[in-house]
Design a protein around this motif. Sequence first.
Motif, PDB file in Angstrom:
ATOM      1  N   GLU A   1       0.827  -1.207   0.000  1.00 41.75           N
ATOM      2  CA  GLU A   1       0.000   0.000   0.000  1.00 41.75           C
ATOM      3  C   GLU A   1       0.858   1.253   0.000  1.00 41.75           C
ATOM      4  O   GLU A   1       0.559   2.220  -0.712  1.00 41.75           O
ATOM      5  N   THR A   2       1.915   1.240   0.784  1.00 40.20           N
ATOM      6  CA  THR A   2       2.796   2.404   0.882  1.00 40.20           C
ATOM      7  C   THR A   2       3.443   2.698  -0.472  1.00 40.20           C
ATOM      8  O   THR A   2       3.563   3.863  -0.871  1.00 40.20           O
ATOM      9  N   GLU A   3       3.828   1.665  -1.168  1.00 44.60           N
ATOM     10  CA  GLU A   3       4.395   1.858  -2.506  1.00 44.60           C
ATOM     11  C   GLU A   3       3.376   2.511  -3.440  1.00 44.60           C
ATOM     12  O   GLU A   3       3.724   3.384  -4.244  1.00 44.60           O
ATOM     13  N   GLN A   4       2.117   2.117  -3.316  1.00 43.15           N
ATOM     14  CA  GLN A   4       1.058   2.739  -4.120  1.00 43.15           C
ATOM     15  C   GLN A   4       0.805   4.181  -3.662  1.00 43.15           C
ATOM     16  O   GLN A   4       0.518   5.059  -4.486  1.00 43.15           O
ATOM     17  N   GLN A   5       0.905   4.423  -2.368  1.00 40.44           N
ATOM     18  CA  GLN A   5       0.718   5.780  -1.855  1.00 40.44           C
ATOM     19  C   GLN A   5       1.788   6.721  -2.401  1.00 40.44           C
ATOM     20  O   GLN A   5       1.497   7.872  -2.735  1.00 40.44           O
ATOM     21  N   ILE A   6       3.005   6.226  -2.518  1.00 34.84           N
ATOM     22  CA  ILE A   6       4.088   7.034  -3.097  1.00 34.84           C
ATOM     23  C   ILE A   6       3.748   7.387  -4.543  1.00 34.84           C
ATOM     24  O   ILE A   6       3.918   8.541  -4.962  1.00 34.84           O
ATOM     25  N   LYS A   7       3.234   6.430  -5.291  1.00 41.27           N
ATOM     26  CA  LYS A   7       2.850   6.696  -6.682  1.00 41.27           C
ATOM     27  C   LYS A   7       1.728   7.730  -6.750  1.00 41.27           C
ATOM     28  O   LYS A   7       1.735   8.604  -7.616  1.00 41.27           O
ATOM     29  N   ARG A   8       0.781   7.640  -5.830  1.00 37.27           N
ATOM     30  CA  ARG A   8      -0.303   8.627  -5.811  1.00 37.27           C
ATOM     31  C   ARG A   8       0.233  10.018  -5.491  1.00 37.27           C
ATOM     32  O   ARG A   8      -0.205  11.011  -6.074  1.00 37.27           O
ATOM     33  N   LEU A   9       1.175  10.080  -4.558  1.00 35.21           N
ATOM     34  CA  LEU A   9       1.778  11.370  -4.239  1.00 35.21           C
ATOM     35  C   LEU A   9       2.510  11.935  -5.460  1.00 35.21           C
ATOM     36  O   LEU A   9       2.452  13.147  -5.723  1.00 35.21           O
ATOM     37  N   GLU A  10       3.169  11.081  -6.206  1.00 35.69           N
ATOM     38  CA  GLU A  10       3.831  11.526  -7.437  1.00 35.69           C
ATOM     39  C   GLU A  10       2.803  12.070  -8.425  1.00 35.69           C
ATOM     40  O   GLU A  10       3.044  13.072  -9.109  1.00 35.69           O
ATOM     41  N   ASP A  11       1.626  11.449  -8.472  1.00 31.27           N
ATOM     42  CA  ASP A  11       0.545  11.967  -9.322  1.00 31.27           C
ATOM     43  C   ASP A  11       0.127  13.365  -8.854  1.00 31.27           C
ATOM     44  O   ASP A  11      -0.120  14.257  -9.679  1.00 31.27           O
ATOM     45  N   ALA A  12       0.044  13.554  -7.537  1.00 26.89           N
ATOM     46  CA  ALA A  12      -0.335  14.871  -6.995  1.00 26.89           C
ATOM     47  C   ALA A  12       0.703  15.927  -7.377  1.00 26.89           C
ATOM     48  O   ALA A  12       0.344  17.039  -7.786  1.00 26.89           O
ATOM     49  N   PHE A  13       1.971  15.587  -7.260  1.00 27.84           N
ATOM     50  CA  PHE A  13       3.021  16.523  -7.676  1.00 27.84           C
ATOM     51  C   PHE A  13       2.875  16.865  -9.153  1.00 27.84           C
ATOM     52  O   PHE A  13       3.000  18.032  -9.548  1.00 27.84           O
ATOM     53  N   ASN A  14       2.617  15.854  -9.980  1.00 24.72           N
ATOM     54  CA  ASN A  14       2.456  16.085 -11.423  1.00 24.72           C
ATOM     55  C   ASN A  14       1.296  17.028 -11.706  1.00 24.72           C
ATOM     56  O   ASN A  14       1.408  17.914 -12.556  1.00 24.72           O
ATOM     57  N   ILE A  15       0.191  16.841 -11.012  1.00 21.53           N
ATOM     58  CA  ILE A  15      -0.968  17.717 -11.187  1.00 21.53           C
ATOM     59  C   ILE A  15      -0.596  19.163 -10.856  1.00 21.53           C
ATOM     60  O   ILE A  15      -1.024  20.096 -11.537  1.00 21.53           O
ATOM     61  N   LEU A  16       0.226  19.322  -9.838  1.00 21.01           N
ATOM     62  CA  LEU A  16       0.661  20.666  -9.433  1.00 21.01           C
ATOM     63  C   LEU A  16       1.751  21.227 -10.346  1.00 21.01           C
ATOM     64  O   LEU A  16       2.132  22.394 -10.212  1.00 21.01           O
ATOM     65  N   GLY A  17       2.272  20.382 -11.243  1.00 18.98           N
ATOM     66  CA  GLY A  17       3.359  20.823 -12.102  1.00 18.98           C
ATOM     67  C   GLY A  17       4.684  20.925 -11.359  1.00 18.98           C
ATOM     68  O   GLY A  17       5.575  21.677 -11.742  1.00 18.98           O
ATOM     69  N   GLU A  18       4.807  20.155 -10.303  1.00 21.41           N
ATOM     70  CA  GLU A  18       6.013  20.153  -9.472  1.00 21.41           C
ATOM     71  C   GLU A  18       6.733  18.815  -9.598  1.00 21.41           C
ATOM     72  O   GLU A  18       6.097  17.783  -9.819  1.00 21.41           O
TER      73      GLU A  18
END
Length: 167
Positions: free
Chosen positions: A55-72
Amino acid sequence: MGLFTSPIKTFDDLYLHTLQDIYYAEQQITKGLTEMIGKAENASLKQAFQKHLGETEQQIKRLEDAFNILGEKAKGATCPAIDGIIKEAREIISDCDDHEVRDAAMLAAAQAVEHYEITRYGTLISWSNQLGRKDIAAILEKNLAEEKATDEKLTKLGESRINKQAA
């Protein structure tokens, strides 16, 4: 500049820093979970740690998606809080000679980590909504739901077996 990687002048800066904080924390948690999987004697506890590692590995991927959405760029900001929780856990675990007591110590350490994550995700969801980032809030809500479910599972595991065996 203090603890922060860059000056925090605005609410957006604080938001980004806190997102970087939990990103760093999740990466450190994967390392800690890997260690605890190797040390856990109780099969149910080991299985719970293994499940949460995935789950934690998937959470990291989701956080990366959030950064991408922010353009960061997805990057972590050193989090002294999670580093301290993990350091304390390692010290306590290394002091436990009895495997049942060590399992109870690892369970308690894992719950301390879960509680930290729950507070961070709750804050970030609130801030995401405040900033009109419902898209990011939805991503973070998935992570928060998993953290809460893991905490509940660990509580039940502790109360039904681990703590009784350690006592």
